[in-house]
Design a protein around this motif. Structure first.
Motif, PDB file in Angstrom:
ATOM      1  N   SER A 128       0.852  -1.184   0.000  1.00  7.87           N
ATOM      2  CA  SER A 128       0.000   0.000   0.000  1.00  7.87           C
ATOM      3  C   SER A 128       0.889   1.234   0.000  1.00  7.87           C
ATOM      4  CB  SER A 128      -0.913   0.013   1.227  1.00  7.87           C
ATOM      5  OG  SER A 128      -1.595   1.247   1.319  1.00  7.87           O
ATOM      6  N   ALA A 129       0.623   2.146  -0.923  1.00 11.50           N
ATOM      7  CA  ALA A 129       1.407   3.385  -0.980  1.00 11.50           C
ATOM      8  C   ALA A 129       0.490   4.528  -1.374  1.00 11.50           C
ATOM      9  CB  ALA A 129       2.545   3.251  -1.985  1.00 11.50           C
ATOM     10  N   SER A 130       0.473   5.559  -0.565  1.00  8.41           N
ATOM     11  CA  SER A 130      -0.355   6.731  -0.823  1.00  8.41           C
ATOM     12  C   SER A 130       0.493   7.980  -0.642  1.00  8.41           C
ATOM     13  CB  SER A 130      -1.549   6.776   0.132  1.00  8.41           C
ATOM     14  OG  SER A 130      -2.373   5.643  -0.047  1.00  8.41           O
ATOM     15  N   ALA A 131       0.565   8.766  -1.687  1.00 10.82           N
ATOM     16  CA  ALA A 131       1.359   9.996  -1.641  1.00 10.82           C
ATOM     17  C   ALA A 131       0.460  11.193  -1.891  1.00 10.82           C
ATOM     18  CB  ALA A 131       2.472   9.953  -2.687  1.00 10.82           C
ATOM     19  N   LYS A 132       0.626  12.210  -1.069  1.00 13.96           N
ATOM     20  CA  LYS A 132      -0.092  13.460  -1.280  1.00 13.96           C
ATOM     21  C   LYS A 132       0.918  14.591  -1.210  1.00 13.96           C
ATOM     22  CE  LYS A 132      -4.072  16.248   0.005  1.00 13.96           C
ATOM     23  NZ  LYS A 132      -5.312  16.346   0.765  1.00 13.96           N
ATOM     24  N   TRP A 133       0.798  15.554  -2.120  1.00  8.81           N
ATOM     25  CA  TRP A 133       1.740  16.657  -2.163  1.00  8.81           C
ATOM     26  C   TRP A 133       1.027  17.939  -2.545  1.00  8.81           C
ATOM     27  CZ3 TRP A 133       1.388  12.566  -5.451  1.00  8.81           C
ATOM     28  CH2 TRP A 133       1.121  12.823  -6.793  1.00  8.81           C
TER      29      TRP A 133
ATOM     30  N   VAL B  38      -4.752  13.573   5.646  1.00 10.62           N
ATOM     31  CA  VAL B  38      -3.994  14.104   4.518  1.00 10.62           C
ATOM     32  C   VAL B  38      -2.507  13.758   4.587  1.00 10.62           C
ATOM     33  CG1 VAL B  38      -5.574  15.994   4.037  1.00 10.62           C
ATOM     34  CG2 VAL B  38      -3.774  16.341   5.708  1.00 10.62           C
ATOM     35  N   PHE B  39      -2.125  12.796   5.400  1.00 11.55           N
ATOM     36  CA  PHE B  39      -0.739  12.354   5.435  1.00 11.55           C
ATOM     37  C   PHE B  39      -0.416  11.496   4.210  1.00 11.55           C
ATOM     38  CE2 PHE B  39      -0.506  14.151   9.321  1.00 11.55           C
ATOM     39  CZ  PHE B  39      -0.526  13.383  10.472  1.00 11.55           C
ATOM     40  N   SER B  40       0.826  11.560   3.756  1.00  5.75           N
ATOM     41  CA  SER B  40       1.348  10.519   2.889  1.00  5.75           C
ATOM     42  C   SER B  40       1.640   9.315   3.787  1.00  5.75           C
ATOM     43  CB  SER B  40       2.636  10.984   2.204  1.00  5.75           C
ATOM     44  OG  SER B  40       2.387  12.076   1.346  1.00  5.75           O
ATOM     45  N   HIS B  41       1.365   8.111   3.291  1.00  4.64           N
ATOM     46  CA  HIS B  41       1.543   6.937   4.129  1.00  4.64           C
ATOM     47  C   HIS B  41       1.710   5.697   3.267  1.00  4.64           C
ATOM     48  CE1 HIS B  41      -2.881   7.184   3.499  1.00  4.64           C
ATOM     49  NE2 HIS B  41      -2.763   5.871   3.347  1.00  4.64           N
ATOM     50  N   GLY B  42       1.818   4.542   3.918  1.00  6.41           N
ATOM     51  CA  GLY B  42       1.937   3.289   3.194  1.00  6.41           C
ATOM     52  C   GLY B  42       1.996   2.131   4.163  1.00  6.41           C
ATOM     53  N   ALA B  43       2.170   0.922   3.631  1.00  2.00           N
ATOM     54  CA  ALA B  43       2.258  -0.265   4.474  1.00  2.00           C
ATOM     55  C   ALA B  43       3.154  -1.298   3.816  1.00  2.00           C
ATOM     56  CB  ALA B  43       0.874  -0.852   4.736  1.00  2.00           C
ATOM     57  N   ILE B  44       3.890  -2.027   4.661  1.00  2.00           N
ATOM     58  CA  ILE B  44       4.826  -3.058   4.211  1.00  2.00           C
ATOM     59  C   ILE B  44       4.435  -4.392   4.818  1.00  2.00           C
ATOM     60  CG2 ILE B  44       7.207  -3.874   4.560  1.00  2.00           C
ATOM     61  CD1 ILE B  44       8.145  -1.024   4.096  1.00  2.00           C
ATOM     62  N   ALA B  45       4.474  -5.448   4.017  1.00  3.51           N
ATOM     63  CA  ALA B  45       4.169  -6.805   4.493  1.00  3.51           C
ATOM     64  C   ALA B  45       5.473  -7.514   4.821  1.00  3.51           C
ATOM     65  CB  ALA B  45       3.396  -7.573   3.426  1.00  3.51           C
ATOM     66  N   LEU B  46       5.628  -7.921   6.072  1.00  7.89           N
ATOM     67  CA  LEU B  46       6.791  -8.701   6.470  1.00  7.89           C
ATOM     68  C   LEU B  46       6.590 -10.179   6.160  1.00  7.89           C
ATOM     69  CD1 LEU B  46       7.447  -6.993   9.913  1.00  7.89           C
ATOM     70  CD2 LEU B  46       8.626  -6.551   7.757  1.00  7.89           C
TER      71      LEU B  46
ATOM     72  N   ARG C 149       4.857   6.225   7.934  1.00 10.59           N
ATOM     73  CA  ARG C 149       4.827   7.573   7.410  1.00 10.59           C
ATOM     74  C   ARG C 149       6.163   7.755   6.711  1.00 10.59           C
ATOM     75  NH1 ARG C 149      -0.504   7.991   8.057  1.00 10.59           N
ATOM     76  NH2 ARG C 149      -1.179   8.263  10.220  1.00 10.59           N
ATOM     77  N   PRO C 150       6.209   7.984   5.423  1.00 11.24           N
ATOM     78  CA  PRO C 150       7.473   7.956   4.694  1.00 11.24           C
ATOM     79  C   PRO C 150       8.410   9.096   5.041  1.00 11.24           C
ATOM     80  CG  PRO C 150       5.760   8.872   3.317  1.00 11.24           C
ATOM     81  CD  PRO C 150       5.075   8.367   4.559  1.00 11.24           C
ATOM     82  N   ARG C 151       9.674   8.850   4.848  1.00 14.84           N
ATOM     83  CA  ARG C 151      10.620   9.956   4.745  1.00 14.84           C
ATOM     84  C   ARG C 151      10.298  10.667   3.434  1.00 14.84           C
ATOM     85  NH1 ARG C 151      15.591   7.753   3.617  1.00 14.84           N
ATOM     86  NH2 ARG C 151      14.591   5.764   3.102  1.00 14.84           N
ATOM     87  N   THR C 152      10.511  11.950   3.359  1.00 13.03           N
ATOM     88  CA  THR C 152      10.148  12.681   2.139  1.00 13.03           C
ATOM     89  C   THR C 152      11.235  13.684   1.757  1.00 13.03           C
ATOM     90  OG1 THR C 152       8.956  14.434   3.322  1.00 13.03           O
ATOM     91  CG2 THR C 152       7.685  12.494   2.662  1.00 13.03           C
TER      92      THR C 152
ATOM     93  N   PHE D  25       5.679  17.074   0.064  1.00 13.37           N
ATOM     94  CA  PHE D  25       4.742  16.015   0.417  1.00 13.37           C
ATOM     95  C   PHE D  25       4.029  16.388   1.719  1.00 13.37           C
ATOM     96  CE2 PHE D  25       7.718  13.669  -2.262  1.00 13.37           C
ATOM     97  CZ  PHE D  25       6.850  12.909  -3.040  1.00 13.37           C
ATOM     98  N   ALA D  26       2.766  16.003   1.804  1.00 11.60           N
ATOM     99  CA  ALA D  26       2.003  16.232   3.034  1.00 11.60           C
ATOM    100  C   ALA D  26       2.434  15.204   4.074  1.00 11.60           C
ATOM    101  CB  ALA D  26       0.509  16.105   2.755  1.00 11.60           C
ATOM    102  N   THR D  27       2.889  15.688   5.213  1.00  7.80           N
ATOM    103  CA  THR D  27       3.338  14.815   6.295  1.00  7.80           C
ATOM    104  C   THR D  27       2.728  15.290   7.614  1.00  7.80           C
ATOM    105  OG1 THR D  27       5.293  16.132   6.888  1.00  7.80           O
ATOM    106  CG2 THR D  27       5.549  14.518   5.101  1.00  7.80           C
ATOM    107  N   GLU D  28       2.971  14.519   8.636  1.00  6.62           N
ATOM    108  CA  GLU D  28       2.451  14.873   9.952  1.00  6.62           C
ATOM    109  C   GLU D  28       2.985  16.221  10.417  1.00  6.62           C
ATOM    110  OE1 GLU D  28       1.877  12.713  14.329  1.00  6.62           O
ATOM    111  OE2 GLU D  28       3.213  11.855  12.807  1.00  6.62           O
TER     112      GLU D  28
END
Length: 321
Positions: free
Chosen positions: A81-86, A210-218, A227-230, A198-201
């Motif tokens: 899952s990857a969501s980017a907002k800027w 309105v955060f950019s965010h995502g998810a990783i499956a281990l 919350r990504p580095r930007t 990018f929109a961040t916290e």
């Protein structure tokens, strides 16, 4: 306004989906990087991937259109899952023409990845595109995209609801873009420094919708959200030349001397004593500090050009790396 509310609500819902799927506290969590890369565009000088310059003379001829790629650097290659907002906060820079990779470009082209995989498609190459054994390219997810002109913002999101990890096109997740868009710089834009971020916290007043965010499956049963580095994109409108600190259109030992003087002054007072454009010219290695390393690079280029070197300073620095 109803459309804007529904879009933001949908964005918030996708973010909320990620929160329950957290890995244990003992899991070492890698945080991907979302970043922009400026593409070659008419009347735009690319200083580095994340910094461009536009001269007042170019704007005197009309608006300038800059194409920008959005990239994800993910060393795990396990994002599902990857969501980017800027956004851009300047009224003189308009974000438009957000690329939907599922829409045909109208013409098929053949591409070859760094791993030697060749494919032909009428779609825009996309970092999570899949290529079959016969060279057919497809996009296994339907992106959720939106242009929000009311707030000069955009978002692009891909989510695999069953948590299947996205396939990666090429050797790395940022070999191909996540998406792209145009930034249109108005002809009336004043000289100065502008940013697309990018929109961040840290810059959205704590509004998680309105955060950019995502998810990783281990694994199939272990996940975590992030919350990504930007890294944003800097657009400089004005006439300045990297390394030319005294703004005399020449890069020489005088500029190196000014850099050292600014370095010394900052060590004592916390200020460089330079104008905004002079600071940009002085920070030649773009590490956000002005110091002896910058002075050394300026002197090195001065020596190179004195014996007939033809490269401009940015190309000279790139060639050194």
């Amino acid at each position: 306004m109803k459309k804007l509310v529904s879009i933001i609500t949908a964005f918030a819902a996708s973010a909320a989906m990620l929160l329950p799927m957290s890995a244990g506290a003992d899991t070492e969590k890698y945080i991907p990087l979302y970043y922009f890369k400026a593409n070659e565009s008419e009347n735009v000088t690319i200083i580095s991937d994340d910094t461009v310059q536009i001269s007042p003379d170019a704007l005197a001829e009309g608006d300038v259109r800059l194409n920008v790629g959005v990239y994800i650097e993910d060393e795990t290659q396990k994002i599902y899952s990857a969501s980017a907002k800027w956004r851009c906060d300047s009224e003189y820079i308009t974000l438009e023409n957000l690329c939907d990779p599922t829409v045909s470009t109208g013409a098929s082209k053949t591409y070859t990845t760094s791993e030697g995989v060749t494919f032909t498609t009428d779609l825009t190459p996309f970092c999570y595109m899949e290529v079959s054994d016969d060279g057919t390219a497809s996009i296994p997810v339907t992106p959720d995209i939106a242009e929000l002109p009311e707030i000069n913002s955009m978002y692009f999101s891909c989510i695999s609801l069953n948590a299947n990890v996205f396939s990666v096109l090429g050797a790395a997740t940022d070999e191909y873009p996540f998406t792209s868009f145009d930034a249109v710089i108005d002809s009336d834009t004043s000289e100065g420094i502008y940013e697309i971020i990018f929109a961040t916290e840290d810059n959205t007043d704590g509004d998680s919708s309105v955060f950019s965010h995502g998810a990783i499956a281990l694994s199939k049963t272990s996940f975590y959200s992030f919350r990504p580095r930007t890294k944003g994109l800097t657009i400089i409108v004005g006439d300045f030349m990297l390394g030319d600190v005294n703004e005399d259109k020449v890069i020489d030992a005088v500029d190196a001397s000014l850099v050292l003087a600014a370095y010394a002054k900052n060590a004592v007072s916390g200020e460089y004593g330079l104008t905004e454009f002079q600071e940009l010219a002085a920070d030649v290695n773009e590490d956000t500090s002005i110091d002896a390393v910058d002075a050394s690079l300026i002197l090195s280029y001065y020596a190179y050009s004195a014996v007939g070197g033809k490269l401009g300073f940015p190309d000279y620095l790139a060639d050194r790396n």
